[in-house]
Write an enzyme that holds these catalytic residues in place. Structure first.
Site, PDB file in Angstrom:
ATOM      1  N   CYS A 170      -3.824  -8.758 -12.514  1.00 31.99           N
ATOM      2  CA  CYS A 170      -2.384  -9.033 -12.488  1.00 31.99           C
ATOM      3  C   CYS A 170      -1.947  -9.682 -11.181  1.00 31.99           C
ATOM      4  O   CYS A 170      -0.768  -9.929 -10.968  1.00 31.99           O
ATOM      5  CB  CYS A 170      -1.601  -7.740 -12.704  1.00 31.99           C
ATOM      6  SG  CYS A 170      -1.798  -6.551 -11.355  1.00 31.99           S
ATOM      7  N   GLU A 226      -3.665  -4.547 -21.425  1.00 34.09           N
ATOM      8  CA  GLU A 226      -2.678  -3.902 -20.553  1.00 34.09           C
ATOM      9  C   GLU A 226      -2.437  -4.803 -19.366  1.00 34.09           C
ATOM     10  O   GLU A 226      -3.359  -5.437 -18.864  1.00 34.09           O
ATOM     11  CB  GLU A 226      -3.227  -2.543 -20.089  1.00 34.09           C
ATOM     12  CG  GLU A 226      -2.387  -1.839 -19.045  1.00 34.09           C
ATOM     13  CD  GLU A 226      -2.772  -2.189 -17.610  1.00 34.09           C
ATOM     14  OE1 GLU A 226      -1.894  -2.048 -16.733  1.00 34.09           O
ATOM     15  OE2 GLU A 226      -3.914  -2.626 -17.360  1.00 34.09           O
ATOM     16  N   ARG A 281       5.298   3.523 -12.904  1.00 32.25           N
ATOM     17  CA  ARG A 281       4.566   2.248 -13.050  1.00 32.25           C
ATOM     18  C   ARG A 281       4.746   1.759 -14.473  1.00 32.25           C
ATOM     19  O   ARG A 281       4.210   2.335 -15.409  1.00 32.25           O
ATOM     20  CB  ARG A 281       3.084   2.442 -12.762  1.00 32.25           C
ATOM     21  CG  ARG A 281       2.796   2.721 -11.303  1.00 32.25           C
ATOM     22  CD  ARG A 281       1.334   2.910 -11.073  1.00 32.25           C
ATOM     23  NE  ARG A 281       0.620   1.689 -11.424  1.00 32.25           N
ATOM     24  CZ  ARG A 281      -0.542   1.343 -10.923  1.00 32.25           C
ATOM     25  NH1 ARG A 281      -1.138   2.114 -10.056  1.00 32.25           N
ATOM     26  NH2 ARG A 281      -1.137   0.243 -11.295  1.00 32.25           N
ATOM     27  N   ARG A 332       4.061  -0.736 -17.489  1.00 25.21           N
ATOM     28  CA  ARG A 332       2.989  -1.604 -17.961  1.00 25.21           C
ATOM     29  C   ARG A 332       3.282  -2.031 -19.390  1.00 25.21           C
ATOM     30  O   ARG A 332       3.814  -1.256 -20.194  1.00 25.21           O
ATOM     31  CB  ARG A 332       1.636  -0.881 -17.943  1.00 25.21           C
ATOM     32  CG  ARG A 332       1.161  -0.482 -16.561  1.00 25.21           C
ATOM     33  CD  ARG A 332       0.797  -1.731 -15.753  1.00 25.21           C
ATOM     34  NE  ARG A 332       0.245  -1.424 -14.455  1.00 25.21           N
ATOM     35  CZ  ARG A 332       0.951  -1.389 -13.329  1.00 25.21           C
ATOM     36  NH1 ARG A 332       2.247  -1.595 -13.346  1.00 25.21           N
ATOM     37  NH2 ARG A 332       0.367  -1.137 -12.187  1.00 25.21           N
TER      38      ARG A 332
END
Length: 194
Positions: free
Chosen positions: A73, A117, A160, A162
């Site tokens: 990412c 993901e 977080r 995602r």
């Protein structure tokens, strides 16, 4: 189900899938420290493995029902370079597509499912065009996709967000195999009550 763990890291997908009764048949990870951890955590004897996805040939991967991956990412993250899928690291997503295309060309069986993901910023990277590109690329190799953003804060004391994208091999698998949105919300609500 049999699964292949691509961009494996230390095996987040592996842990969850193994606990759910599924079997890993292969893994790919380039970081030497993550590889050492993966091998210490899991029994990797006899599993297909490679260090660099760019060297992997799709036809050489073992047959599996599911490919899991969280391509880097670095170029998508709000804290990163913001080059999107054109960036050196985040463009590794296209290596998964290449491996799938190689299997199509060789008439080898495709995985029934893809599970990707990435950071939530994938949805808005490059004005949303990077996310559209992910969906288009998966569509071109035969997958219909669903996606949802999850926040680890719903499960753990950590914030977080995602995005999870589930690809279903077109005309072979129906989405009914996954929890519907109402069931996911019910699960989250039940966890919060405990």
């Amino acid at each position: 189900m049999k699964f292949i763990d691509l961009f494996a890291g230390i095996g987040g997908f592996h842990t969850g899938l193994e606990k759910a009764g599924h079997t890993c048949v292969g893994w790919v990870e380039w970081d030497k420290f993550a590889r050492q951890s993966y091998q210490a955590i899991y029994d990797t004897d006899g599993l297909y493995t490679a260090t660099d996805i760019q060297d992997v040939k799709g036809v050489d991967l073992p047959d599996a029902d599911l490919w899991t991956f969280g391509s880097p990412c670095t170029d998508i993250s709000l804290a990163g370079r913001k080059e999107g899928l054109k960036g050196k690291h985040s463009s590794m997503f296209f290596e998964i597509v290449r491996c799938l295309e190689e299997r199509v060309q060789a008439q080898k069986e495709l995985p029934a499912f893809l599970l990707m993901e990435n950071v939530k910023a994938l949805l808005s990277s490059n004005g949303g065009w990077d996310f559209a590109r992910v969906l288009i690329e998966m569509d071109k190799v035969g997958y219909d996709c669903e996606w949802k953003v999850y926040n680890t804060a719903d499960y753990l004391p950590q914030n977080r967000e995602r995005v999870y994208i589930v690809g279903h091999l077109r005309k072979k698998i129906q989405p009914k195999y996954f929890l519907g949105q109402d069931k996911v919300q019910q699960l989250i609500d039940n966890l919060r009550e405990k």
